[in-house]
Design a protein around this motif. Structure first.
Motif, PDB file in Angstrom:
ATOM      1  N   ARG A  18      71.411   6.997  65.051  1.00 43.05           N
ATOM      2  CA  ARG A  18      71.582   8.163  65.920  1.00 43.05           C
ATOM      3  C   ARG A  18      70.259   8.855  66.212  1.00 43.05           C
ATOM      4  NH1 ARG A  18      76.905  10.571  66.516  1.00 43.05           N
ATOM      5  NH2 ARG A  18      78.419   9.073  65.764  1.00 43.05           N
ATOM      6  N   ALA A  19      69.215   8.554  65.438  1.00 39.99           N
ATOM      7  CA  ALA A  19      67.902   9.152  65.676  1.00 39.99           C
ATOM      8  C   ALA A  19      67.152   8.444  66.818  1.00 39.99           C
ATOM      9  CB  ALA A  19      67.057   9.101  64.408  1.00 39.99           C
ATOM     10  N   CYS A  20      67.642   7.300  67.251  1.00 39.89           N
ATOM     11  CA  CYS A  20      67.000   6.566  68.349  1.00 39.89           C
ATOM     12  C   CYS A  20      67.054   7.406  69.622  1.00 39.89           C
ATOM     13  CB  CYS A  20      67.713   5.243  68.571  1.00 39.89           C
ATOM     14  SG  CYS A  20      67.083   4.295  69.978  1.00 39.89           S
ATOM     15  N   LYS A  21      65.956   7.469  70.331  1.00 32.87           N
ATOM     16  CA  LYS A  21      65.941   8.294  71.548  1.00 32.87           C
ATOM     17  C   LYS A  21      66.847   7.728  72.639  1.00 32.87           C
ATOM     18  CE  LYS A  21      61.816   6.500  73.902  1.00 32.87           C
ATOM     19  NZ  LYS A  21      60.530   6.899  74.469  1.00 32.87           N
ATOM     20  N   PRO A  24      73.371   6.919  72.605  1.00 33.27           N
ATOM     21  CA  PRO A  24      73.784   5.532  72.752  1.00 33.27           C
ATOM     22  C   PRO A  24      73.182   4.955  74.030  1.00 33.27           C
ATOM     23  CG  PRO A  24      75.559   6.928  73.528  1.00 33.27           C
ATOM     24  CD  PRO A  24      74.438   7.842  73.053  1.00 33.27           C
ATOM     25  N   CYS A  25      72.766   3.740  73.963  1.00 34.99           N
ATOM     26  CA  CYS A  25      72.039   3.143  75.091  1.00 34.99           C
ATOM     27  C   CYS A  25      72.958   2.636  76.199  1.00 34.99           C
ATOM     28  CB  CYS A  25      71.144   2.017  74.589  1.00 34.99           C
ATOM     29  SG  CYS A  25      72.042   0.770  73.656  1.00 34.99           S
ATOM     30  N   HIS A  26      74.241   2.709  75.999  1.00 35.07           N
ATOM     31  CA  HIS A  26      75.207   2.291  77.019  1.00 35.07           C
ATOM     32  C   HIS A  26      76.057   3.499  77.407  1.00 35.07           C
ATOM     33  CE1 HIS A  26      74.634  -2.124  76.665  1.00 35.07           C
ATOM     34  NE2 HIS A  26      74.212  -1.784  75.463  1.00 35.07           N
ATOM     35  N   PRO A  27      76.067   3.854  78.687  1.00 38.59           N
ATOM     36  CA  PRO A  27      76.863   5.007  79.136  1.00 38.59           C
ATOM     37  C   PRO A  27      78.347   4.826  78.819  1.00 38.59           C
ATOM     38  CG  PRO A  27      75.443   4.207  80.909  1.00 38.59           C
ATOM     39  CD  PRO A  27      75.351   3.217  79.783  1.00 38.59           C
ATOM     40  N   GLY A  28      78.970   5.889  78.375  1.00 37.34           N
ATOM     41  CA  GLY A  28      80.404   5.849  78.094  1.00 37.34           C
ATOM     42  C   GLY A  28      80.773   5.281  76.742  1.00 37.34           C
ATOM     43  N   ALA A  29      79.790   4.929  75.925  1.00 37.33           N
ATOM     44  CA  ALA A  29      80.079   4.343  74.616  1.00 37.33           C
ATOM     45  C   ALA A  29      80.673   5.381  73.679  1.00 37.33           C
ATOM     46  CB  ALA A  29      78.804   3.773  74.014  1.00 37.33           C
ATOM     47  N   ASP A  30      81.575   4.942  72.830  1.00 41.89           N
ATOM     48  CA  ASP A  30      82.156   5.799  71.802  1.00 41.89           C
ATOM     49  C   ASP A  30      81.136   5.882  70.663  1.00 41.89           C
ATOM     50  OD1 ASP A  30      83.524   6.959  69.683  1.00 41.89           O
ATOM     51  OD2 ASP A  30      85.336   5.750  69.960  1.00 41.89           O
ATOM     52  N   THR A  31      80.474   7.013  70.532  1.00 42.09           N
ATOM     53  CA  THR A  31      79.392   7.140  69.554  1.00 42.09           C
ATOM     54  C   THR A  31      79.882   7.097  68.106  1.00 42.09           C
ATOM     55  OG1 THR A  31      79.470   9.559  69.698  1.00 42.09           O
ATOM     56  CG2 THR A  31      77.903   8.419  71.139  1.00 42.09           C
ATOM     57  N   ASP A  32      81.162   7.308  67.876  1.00 44.44           N
ATOM     58  CA  ASP A  32      81.685   7.236  66.511  1.00 44.44           C
ATOM     59  C   ASP A  32      81.682   5.807  65.971  1.00 44.44           C
ATOM     60  OD1 ASP A  32      82.120   9.951  66.341  1.00 44.44           O
ATOM     61  OD2 ASP A  32      84.212   9.809  66.995  1.00 44.44           O
ATOM     62  N   VAL A  33      81.812   4.828  66.853  1.00 47.65           N
ATOM     63  CA  VAL A  33      81.895   3.430  66.407  1.00 47.65           C
ATOM     64  C   VAL A  33      80.806   2.551  67.016  1.00 47.65           C
ATOM     65  CG1 VAL A  33      84.371   3.534  65.936  1.00 47.65           C
ATOM     66  CG2 VAL A  33      83.572   2.839  68.205  1.00 47.65           C
ATOM     67  N   PHE A  34      79.865   3.140  67.736  1.00 49.19           N
ATOM     68  CA  PHE A  34      78.830   2.359  68.407  1.00 49.19           C
ATOM     69  C   PHE A  34      77.950   1.663  67.373  1.00 49.19           C
ATOM     70  CE2 PHE A  34      74.867   1.543  70.636  1.00 49.19           C
ATOM     71  CZ  PHE A  34      75.329   1.028  71.828  1.00 49.19           C
ATOM     72  N   ASN A  35      77.861   0.342  67.472  1.00 50.29           N
ATOM     73  CA  ASN A  35      77.104  -0.480  66.539  1.00 50.29           C
ATOM     74  C   ASN A  35      75.761  -0.857  67.165  1.00 50.29           C
ATOM     75  OD1 ASN A  35      76.182  -2.245  64.616  1.00 50.29           O
ATOM     76  ND2 ASN A  35      78.029  -3.500  64.580  1.00 50.29           N
ATOM     77  N   CYS A  36      74.688  -0.409  66.543  1.00 49.28           N
ATOM     78  CA  CYS A  36      73.334  -0.681  67.034  1.00 49.28           C
ATOM     79  C   CYS A  36      72.757  -1.985  66.478  1.00 49.28           C
ATOM     80  CB  CYS A  36      72.391   0.454  66.644  1.00 49.28           C
ATOM     81  SG  CYS A  36      72.869   2.083  67.242  1.00 49.28           S
ATOM     82  N   LEU A  37      73.517  -2.702  65.673  1.00 49.08           N
ATOM     83  CA  LEU A  37      72.997  -3.888  64.997  1.00 49.08           C
ATOM     84  C   LEU A  37      72.356  -4.868  65.975  1.00 49.08           C
ATOM     85  CD1 LEU A  37      72.713  -5.278  62.250  1.00 49.08           C
ATOM     86  CD2 LEU A  37      74.880  -6.405  62.715  1.00 49.08           C
ATOM     87  N   PHE A  38      73.008  -5.119  67.088  1.00 53.54           N
ATOM     88  CA  PHE A  38      72.451  -6.009  68.104  1.00 53.54           C
ATOM     89  C   PHE A  38      71.818  -5.167  69.203  1.00 53.54           C
ATOM     90  CE2 PHE A  38      75.957  -8.755  66.424  1.00 53.54           C
ATOM     91  CZ  PHE A  38      75.130  -9.637  65.754  1.00 53.54           C
TER      92      PHE A  38
END
Length: 94
Positions: A18-21, A24-38
């Motif tokens: 969540r500290a990444c500027k 979330p890098c995709h508009p409309g993403a659910d930030t509660d479950v957004f996986n940044c792994l990939f």
């Protein structure tokens, strides 16, 4: 159990920054479950990655694709990579 806890049960398959500027890098993403792994999709190199992308000339625009970032995205992505590697191995062995 809340959505984020469910995602984090398999910690090897879930990472969130969540500290990444760009988060979330995709508009409309659910930030509660957004996986940044990939963060950079390992399926990008495939002509048919099975994702939701648009072509901008020779470049894939994956802005609309949330498949690797949703719950189950890790398993789906790894499965697709394994299938592609097996296909390429079969071709090489011919």
């Amino acid at each position: 159990m809340d959505k984020q806890s469910a995602c984090q049960e398999a910690s090897h398959a879930f990472y969130q920054n969540r500290a990444c500027k760009y988060f979330p890098c995709h508009p409309g993403a659910d930030t509660d479950v957004f996986n940044c792994l990939f963060c950079y999709c390992p399926l990008y190199f495939l002509e048919d990655c099975e994702g939701d992308y648009d072509m901008l000339g020779p470049i894939k625009d994956c802005t609309k694709c949330l498949k690797p970032h949703h719950p189950g995205g890790y398993e789906r992505t790894v499965s697709r990579l394994k299938a592609e590697m097996a296909r390429r191995r079969r071709e090489w062995e011919k």
